[in-house]
Design a protein around this motif. Structure first.
Motif, PDB file in Angstrom:
ATOM      1  N   GLY A 133       0.799  -1.214   0.000  1.00 53.06           N
ATOM      2  CA  GLY A 133       0.000   0.000   0.000  1.00 53.06           C
ATOM      3  C   GLY A 133       0.839   1.275   0.000  1.00 53.06           C
ATOM      4  N   ILE A 134       2.154   1.154  -0.089  1.00 59.79           N
ATOM      5  CA  ILE A 134       3.030   2.330  -0.147  1.00 59.79           C
ATOM      6  C   ILE A 134       3.930   2.225  -1.368  1.00 59.79           C
ATOM      7  CG2 ILE A 134       3.036   2.679   2.353  1.00 59.79           C
ATOM      8  CD1 ILE A 134       5.880   1.432   2.370  1.00 59.79           C
ATOM      9  N   ASN A 135       4.514   3.356  -1.767  1.00 57.32           N
ATOM     10  CA  ASN A 135       5.464   3.349  -2.867  1.00 57.32           C
ATOM     11  C   ASN A 135       6.746   2.662  -2.425  1.00 57.32           C
ATOM     12  OD1 ASN A 135       3.927   4.827  -4.776  1.00 57.32           O
ATOM     13  ND2 ASN A 135       4.358   6.687  -3.630  1.00 57.32           N
ATOM     14  N   GLY A 136       7.340   1.904  -3.327  1.00 60.61           N
ATOM     15  CA  GLY A 136       8.567   1.180  -3.016  1.00 60.61           C
ATOM     16  C   GLY A 136       9.694   1.570  -3.944  1.00 60.61           C
ATOM     17  N   PRO A 137      10.808   0.845  -3.871  1.00 59.35           N
ATOM     18  CA  PRO A 137      11.997   1.207  -4.639  1.00 59.35           C
ATOM     19  C   PRO A 137      11.810   1.190  -6.154  1.00 59.35           C
ATOM     20  CG  PRO A 137      12.499  -0.521  -3.049  1.00 59.35           C
ATOM     21  CD  PRO A 137      11.039  -0.296  -2.997  1.00 59.35           C
ATOM     22  N   GLY A 138      10.948   0.342  -6.647  1.00 58.40           N
ATOM     23  CA  GLY A 138      10.754   0.261  -8.089  1.00 58.40           C
ATOM     24  C   GLY A 138       9.503   0.945  -8.588  1.00 58.40           C
ATOM     25  N   CYS A 139       8.628   1.339  -7.674  1.00 55.96           N
ATOM     26  CA  CYS A 139       7.364   1.968  -8.083  1.00 55.96           C
ATOM     27  C   CYS A 139       7.635   3.204  -8.928  1.00 55.96           C
ATOM     28  CB  CYS A 139       6.536   2.348  -6.867  1.00 55.96           C
ATOM     29  SG  CYS A 139       5.872   0.950  -5.956  1.00 55.96           S
TER      30      CYS A 139
ATOM     31  N   ALA B 133       3.327  18.697   0.948  1.00 54.73           N
ATOM     32  CA  ALA B 133       4.391  19.283   0.136  1.00 54.73           C
ATOM     33  C   ALA B 133       5.697  19.233   0.914  1.00 54.73           C
ATOM     34  CB  ALA B 133       4.034  20.720  -0.210  1.00 54.73           C
ATOM     35  N   PRO B 134       6.819  19.153   0.295  1.00 50.72           N
ATOM     36  CA  PRO B 134       7.063  19.071  -1.142  1.00 50.72           C
ATOM     37  C   PRO B 134       7.098  17.642  -1.656  1.00 50.72           C
ATOM     38  CG  PRO B 134       9.161  19.306  -0.053  1.00 50.72           C
ATOM     39  CD  PRO B 134       8.094  19.296   1.030  1.00 50.72           C
ATOM     40  N   PHE B 135       6.928  16.657  -0.788  1.00 48.80           N
ATOM     41  CA  PHE B 135       7.123  15.272  -1.180  1.00 48.80           C
ATOM     42  C   PHE B 135       5.948  14.683  -1.955  1.00 48.80           C
ATOM     43  CE2 PHE B 135       9.535  16.022   2.732  1.00 48.80           C
ATOM     44  CZ  PHE B 135      10.811  15.919   2.194  1.00 48.80           C
ATOM     45  N   SER B 136       4.792  15.280  -1.864  1.00 52.80           N
ATOM     46  CA  SER B 136       3.630  14.725  -2.559  1.00 52.80           C
ATOM     47  C   SER B 136       3.813  14.754  -4.073  1.00 52.80           C
ATOM     48  CB  SER B 136       2.363  15.474  -2.160  1.00 52.80           C
ATOM     49  OG  SER B 136       2.475  16.842  -2.496  1.00 52.80           O
ATOM     50  N   TRP B 137       4.664  15.642  -4.569  1.00 55.17           N
ATOM     51  CA  TRP B 137       4.909  15.703  -6.004  1.00 55.17           C
ATOM     52  C   TRP B 137       5.561  14.415  -6.491  1.00 55.17           C
ATOM     53  CZ3 TRP B 137       9.084  16.161  -9.551  1.00 55.17           C
ATOM     54  CH2 TRP B 137       8.712  16.592 -10.821  1.00 55.17           C
ATOM     55  N   PHE B 138       6.371  13.747  -5.637  1.00 59.03           N
ATOM     56  CA  PHE B 138       7.069  12.535  -5.999  1.00 59.03           C
ATOM     57  C   PHE B 138       6.265  11.260  -5.740  1.00 59.03           C
ATOM     58  CE2 PHE B 138      10.576  15.513  -5.095  1.00 59.03           C
ATOM     59  CZ  PHE B 138      11.193  15.487  -6.326  1.00 59.03           C
ATOM     60  N   ALA B 139       5.123  11.381  -5.092  1.00 60.76           N
ATOM     61  CA  ALA B 139       4.305  10.202  -4.813  1.00 60.76           C
ATOM     62  C   ALA B 139       3.795   9.639  -6.137  1.00 60.76           C
ATOM     63  CB  ALA B 139       3.139  10.577  -3.914  1.00 60.76           C
ATOM     64  N   VAL B 140       3.899   8.332  -6.281  1.00 61.07           N
ATOM     65  CA  VAL B 140       3.466   7.678  -7.512  1.00 61.07           C
ATOM     66  C   VAL B 140       2.012   7.238  -7.314  1.00 61.07           C
ATOM     67  CG1 VAL B 140       3.880   5.772  -9.090  1.00 61.07           C
ATOM     68  CG2 VAL B 140       5.804   6.892  -7.965  1.00 61.07           C
ATOM     69  N   PRO B 141       1.091   7.775  -8.116  1.00 61.49           N
ATOM     70  CA  PRO B 141      -0.316   7.393  -7.929  1.00 61.49           C
ATOM     71  C   PRO B 141      -0.555   5.940  -8.265  1.00 61.49           C
ATOM     72  CG  PRO B 141      -0.037   8.768  -9.884  1.00 61.49           C
ATOM     73  CD  PRO B 141       1.295   8.713  -9.204  1.00 61.49           C
ATOM     74  N   ASP B 142      -1.429   5.306  -7.520  1.00 69.85           N
ATOM     75  CA  ASP B 142      -1.795   3.919  -7.767  1.00 69.85           C
ATOM     76  C   ASP B 142      -2.751   3.880  -8.952  1.00 69.85           C
ATOM     77  OD1 ASP B 142      -2.280   1.224  -7.629  1.00 69.85           O
ATOM     78  OD2 ASP B 142      -3.662   1.368  -5.945  1.00 69.85           O
TER      79      ASP B 142
END
Length: 164
Positions: A68-74, A152-161
């Protein structure tokens, strides 16, 4: 350059060493194999757009599906998709740390290709072994921690599911 270093006096790679021609052609074919693999990956990712919600062979990120979270390859496949479409902003958004390593990888491949096919030795950067460890730690912290922080500012890097 002395002949023992792999170059003949004429400048052609290994021309004076008939016993080493198989090794030369092995390196040449390996470079073609890498180009073919990258080309096939680009064609596959271009054909099956990983940025849409259509179920296709690229599938959802297994790490994200399980945790349920972003990982190293996401985001890696999407980063590659945006990279081959020359959208560097979106490529950086989906996997910045890997994108930053690509110029070094391309240069290393160019050096290998030039040496295998033309006998040209490009200077390779000297990278201390500990720097690979630092890069791995930065990659993991970025991919598993920073991309999962809310706001912010990390939400920009979140990869949407994009699970269909």
């Amino acid at each position: 350059m002395p002949e023992s270093a792999g170059m003949s006096q004429q400048g052609a790679p290994y021309a004076a060493h008939p016993g080493r021609r198989a090794q030369v052609w092995g390196h040449r074919l390996a470079t073609i194999g890498v180009l073919a693999a990258v080309g096939a990956a680009a064609a596959f990712v271009h054909r099956f757009d990983p940025t849409d919600r259509v179920a296709d062979p690229t599938g959802a990120c297994l790490w994200h599906t399980l945790t349920g979270i972003n990982g190293p390859g996401c985001g890696g496949t999407r980063m590659f998709y945006f990279l081959i479409h020359a959208d560097l902003v979106q490529a950086a958004r989906h996997h910045l740390v890997v994108l930053l390593a690509i110029p070094l990888l391309v240069y290393a491949f160019a050096a290998w290709f030039g040496r295998a096919w033309f006998g040209v030795a490009l200077p390779l950067p000297r990278i201390a072994p500990w720097m690979f460890g630092v890069y791995a730690v930065v990659w993991l912290v970025y991919a598993v921690v920073l991309r999962n922080l809310p706001g912010a500012p990390f939400s920009w890097f979140a990869v949407p599911d994009l699970t269909p």
